[in-house]
Design a protein around this motif. Sequence first.
Motif, PDB file in Angstrom:
ATOM      1  N   SER A 160      -7.145  -3.638   1.484  1.00  0.00           N
ATOM      2  CA  SER A 160      -6.973  -2.420   2.093  1.00  0.00           C
ATOM      3  C   SER A 160      -8.202  -1.550   2.425  1.00  0.00           C
ATOM      4  O   SER A 160      -8.359  -1.061   3.494  1.00  0.00           O
ATOM      5  CB  SER A 160      -5.997  -1.537   1.230  1.00  0.00           C
ATOM      6  OG  SER A 160      -5.834  -0.300   1.937  1.00  0.00           O
ATOM      7  N   LEU A 171      -7.070   8.756  -1.709  1.00  0.00           N
ATOM      8  CA  LEU A 171      -7.567   8.349  -2.860  1.00  0.00           C
ATOM      9  C   LEU A 171      -8.562   9.463  -3.257  1.00  0.00           C
ATOM     10  O   LEU A 171      -9.186  10.194  -2.526  1.00  0.00           O
ATOM     11  CB  LEU A 171      -8.282   6.995  -2.952  1.00  0.00           C
ATOM     12  CG  LEU A 171      -7.287   5.703  -3.305  1.00  0.00           C
ATOM     13  CD1 LEU A 171      -8.054   4.650  -3.069  1.00  0.00           C
ATOM     14  CD2 LEU A 171      -6.745   5.791  -4.540  1.00  0.00           C
ATOM     15  N   ASN A 177     -14.793   2.258  -6.366  1.00  0.00           N
ATOM     16  CA  ASN A 177     -13.977   0.926  -5.635  1.00  0.00           C
ATOM     17  C   ASN A 177     -14.969   0.611  -4.511  1.00  0.00           C
ATOM     18  O   ASN A 177     -15.045  -0.752  -4.518  1.00  0.00           O
ATOM     19  CB  ASN A 177     -12.505   1.381  -4.918  1.00  0.00           C
ATOM     20  CG  ASN A 177     -11.739   1.678  -6.175  1.00  0.00           C
ATOM     21  OD1 ASN A 177     -11.914   1.538  -7.297  1.00  0.00           O
ATOM     22  ND2 ASN A 177     -10.120   2.136  -5.581  1.00  0.00           N
ATOM     23  N   ALA A 194      -6.173  -4.129  -3.313  1.00  0.00           N
ATOM     24  CA  ALA A 194      -6.558  -2.600  -3.082  1.00  0.00           C
ATOM     25  C   ALA A 194      -7.969  -3.091  -2.277  1.00  0.00           C
ATOM     26  O   ALA A 194      -8.420  -2.115  -1.410  1.00  0.00           O
ATOM     27  CB  ALA A 194      -6.971  -2.056  -4.507  1.00  0.00           C
ATOM     28  N   GLN A 195      -8.920  -4.159  -2.342  1.00  0.00           N
ATOM     29  CA  GLN A 195      -9.888  -4.476  -2.024  1.00  0.00           C
ATOM     30  C   GLN A 195      -9.804  -4.661  -0.469  1.00  0.00           C
ATOM     31  O   GLN A 195     -10.323  -4.218   0.617  1.00  0.00           O
ATOM     32  CB  GLN A 195     -10.599  -5.371  -2.556  1.00  0.00           C
ATOM     33  CG  GLN A 195     -11.110  -5.060  -4.046  1.00  0.00           C
ATOM     34  CD  GLN A 195     -11.683  -6.261  -4.849  1.00  0.00           C
ATOM     35  OE1 GLN A 195     -11.295  -7.250  -4.602  1.00  0.00           O
ATOM     36  NE2 GLN A 195     -12.121  -5.940  -6.004  1.00  0.00           N
ATOM     37  N   ASP A 212      -2.004  -9.900  -4.699  1.00  0.00           N
ATOM     38  CA  ASP A 212      -3.266 -10.295  -5.371  1.00  0.00           C
ATOM     39  C   ASP A 212      -3.234 -11.813  -5.310  1.00  0.00           C
ATOM     40  O   ASP A 212      -4.342 -12.295  -5.203  1.00  0.00           O
ATOM     41  CB  ASP A 212      -3.162  -9.582  -6.819  1.00  0.00           C
ATOM     42  CG  ASP A 212      -3.733  -8.056  -6.671  1.00  0.00           C
ATOM     43  OD1 ASP A 212      -3.791  -7.565  -5.468  1.00  0.00           O
ATOM     44  OD2 ASP A 212      -3.891  -7.458  -7.816  1.00  0.00           O
ATOM     45  N   ILE A 271       0.909  -0.941  -0.274  1.00  0.00           N
ATOM     46  CA  ILE A 271      -0.013   0.104   0.062  1.00  0.00           C
ATOM     47  C   ILE A 271       0.806   1.135  -0.085  1.00  0.00           C
ATOM     48  O   ILE A 271       0.612   2.179  -0.574  1.00  0.00           O
ATOM     49  CB  ILE A 271      -0.779  -0.145   1.423  1.00  0.00           C
ATOM     50  CG1 ILE A 271      -1.958  -1.064   1.031  1.00  0.00           C
ATOM     51  CG2 ILE A 271      -1.643   1.150   1.263  1.00  0.00           C
ATOM     52  CD1 ILE A 271      -2.931  -0.851  -0.031  1.00  0.00           C
ATOM     53  N   SER A 297       5.497  -1.339  -7.828  1.00  0.00           N
ATOM     54  CA  SER A 297       4.140  -1.258  -7.349  1.00  0.00           C
ATOM     55  C   SER A 297       3.220  -2.267  -8.115  1.00  0.00           C
ATOM     56  O   SER A 297       2.533  -3.072  -7.588  1.00  0.00           O
ATOM     57  CB  SER A 297       3.258   0.004  -7.708  1.00  0.00           C
ATOM     58  OG  SER A 297       2.091   0.199  -7.661  1.00  0.00           O
ATOM     59  N   THR A 300       1.707  -5.516  -6.101  1.00  0.00           N
ATOM     60  CA  THR A 300       0.579  -5.766  -6.084  1.00  0.00           C
ATOM     61  C   THR A 300       0.101  -7.420  -6.683  1.00  0.00           C
ATOM     62  O   THR A 300      -0.788  -7.695  -6.351  1.00  0.00           O
ATOM     63  CB  THR A 300      -0.279  -4.555  -6.951  1.00  0.00           C
ATOM     64  OG1 THR A 300       0.041  -3.489  -6.670  1.00  0.00           O
ATOM     65  CG2 THR A 300      -1.509  -4.709  -6.915  1.00  0.00           C
ATOM     66  N   ARG A 352       2.192   1.510  -3.534  1.00  0.00           N
ATOM     67  CA  ARG A 352       0.994   2.092  -4.477  1.00  0.00           C
ATOM     68  C   ARG A 352       0.708   3.543  -4.074  1.00  0.00           C
ATOM     69  O   ARG A 352       0.609   4.349  -5.063  1.00  0.00           O
ATOM     70  CB  ARG A 352      -0.168   1.262  -4.276  1.00  0.00           C
ATOM     71  CG  ARG A 352      -0.083  -0.187  -4.801  1.00  0.00           C
ATOM     72  CD  ARG A 352      -1.245  -1.070  -4.337  1.00  0.00           C
ATOM     73  NE  ARG A 352      -2.451  -0.650  -4.830  1.00  0.00           N
ATOM     74  CZ  ARG A 352      -3.122  -0.956  -5.863  1.00  0.00           C
ATOM     75  NH1 ARG A 352      -2.240  -1.828  -6.476  1.00  0.00           N
ATOM     76  NH2 ARG A 352      -4.463  -0.489  -6.191  1.00  0.00           N
ATOM     77  N   LYS A 353       0.779   4.010  -2.929  1.00  0.00           N
ATOM     78  CA  LYS A 353       0.580   5.365  -2.544  1.00  0.00           C
ATOM     79  C   LYS A 353       1.503   6.193  -3.099  1.00  0.00           C
ATOM     80  O   LYS A 353       1.381   7.218  -3.760  1.00  0.00           O
ATOM     81  CB  LYS A 353       0.379   5.587  -1.092  1.00  0.00           C
ATOM     82  CG  LYS A 353      -0.323   6.758  -0.545  1.00  0.00           C
ATOM     83  CD  LYS A 353      -0.614   6.773   0.917  1.00  0.00           C
ATOM     84  CE  LYS A 353      -1.572   5.823   1.383  1.00  0.00           C
ATOM     85  NZ  LYS A 353      -1.764   5.985   2.907  1.00  0.00           N
TER      86      LYS A 353
END
Lengths: 132, 132
Positions: free
Chosen positions: B36, B58, B66, B33-34, B22, A8, B14, B18, A11-12
């Motif tokens: 988080s 965000l 999202n 992402a979900q 994932d 995270i 990233s 990710t 990503r941020k």
Amino acid sequence: MSDPCICIAVRKASRKLTARYDAALEPVGINLAQFSLLRNISRHEPVSLTRLAEIVELDRSTLGRNVRVLQRMGLATIMPGADLREATLSLTEAGRQVLERAVPIWEGTQDEIQQRLGVAGAAQLEALLGSL
Amino acid sequence: MSDPCICIAVRKASRKLTARYDAALEPVGINLAQFSLLRNISRHEPVSLTRLAEIVELDRSTLGRNVRVLQRMGLATIMPGADLREATLSLTEAGRQVLERAVPIWEGTQDEIQQRLGVAGAAQLEALLGSL
DNA sequence: TGCAATTAAGGGTATATACCCGCACCCATG
DNA sequence: CATGGGTGCGGGTATATACCCTTAATTGCA
């Protein structure tokens, strides 16, 4: 600010940093991802989609879509290669000019970031990211 | 591997990172992402869209979209708040259960990454990313 | 109290990203 | 020289992301 999740956090940082480069490049009409693509096409042209996807480590279909955006913008061409299956990528003259104007902007932004991190910090960051 | 552009390096990291998280979370049916988002809703619920957007940094409209995905998955609810303009977010029971199953998976992945970086390296990375 | 300014969402649009599937092309082997 | 396996792309689909503009609700001030 502190995010226990490394992903995270990355990503941020990716979003923030991208926004900064994008804003800087905005006067040239491209964003950072497009700048990167233009530069990579320029370095390897003529290059096939699959080959470029390997180079920039993007999914081939993703790259195909991204390049099509450049094509619509008149900055790149997608032509069939000797092997008719291959899509051969090149820059247009407009693409070369945009890239030329974008480079100093990119360098300026890059310098800002490096100053914020310090030379040692920037090197460390790249090393750490690379080891992921 | 070495990418002179810091932003490109971060973006690449990233994507890779990710993808790894994932893949790990895939058995639970969510992505990082979900995960988080679920965790952040869980920590602050009930929370408005705008407030959560500030927390996770965000764009509000991005977050709205999202969260709608989570809603379609049956993991979160979006209800009008006392202030009728506000969208109040909460987890469903299913959302809580998924989150509970996801946490140890996330921890495992996090540990792997931290071992690869070393404890000091991970701390450095977070510090560097935070100073961007 | 009533209207203006502010605030919260939502939708439109566009890019970036990835996965999967189908199609077309190429080449080597029989 | 024909066919089968491998290769290169494109399209479909879905999420993540952001910007802009519109609508609706609230609030504050005259």
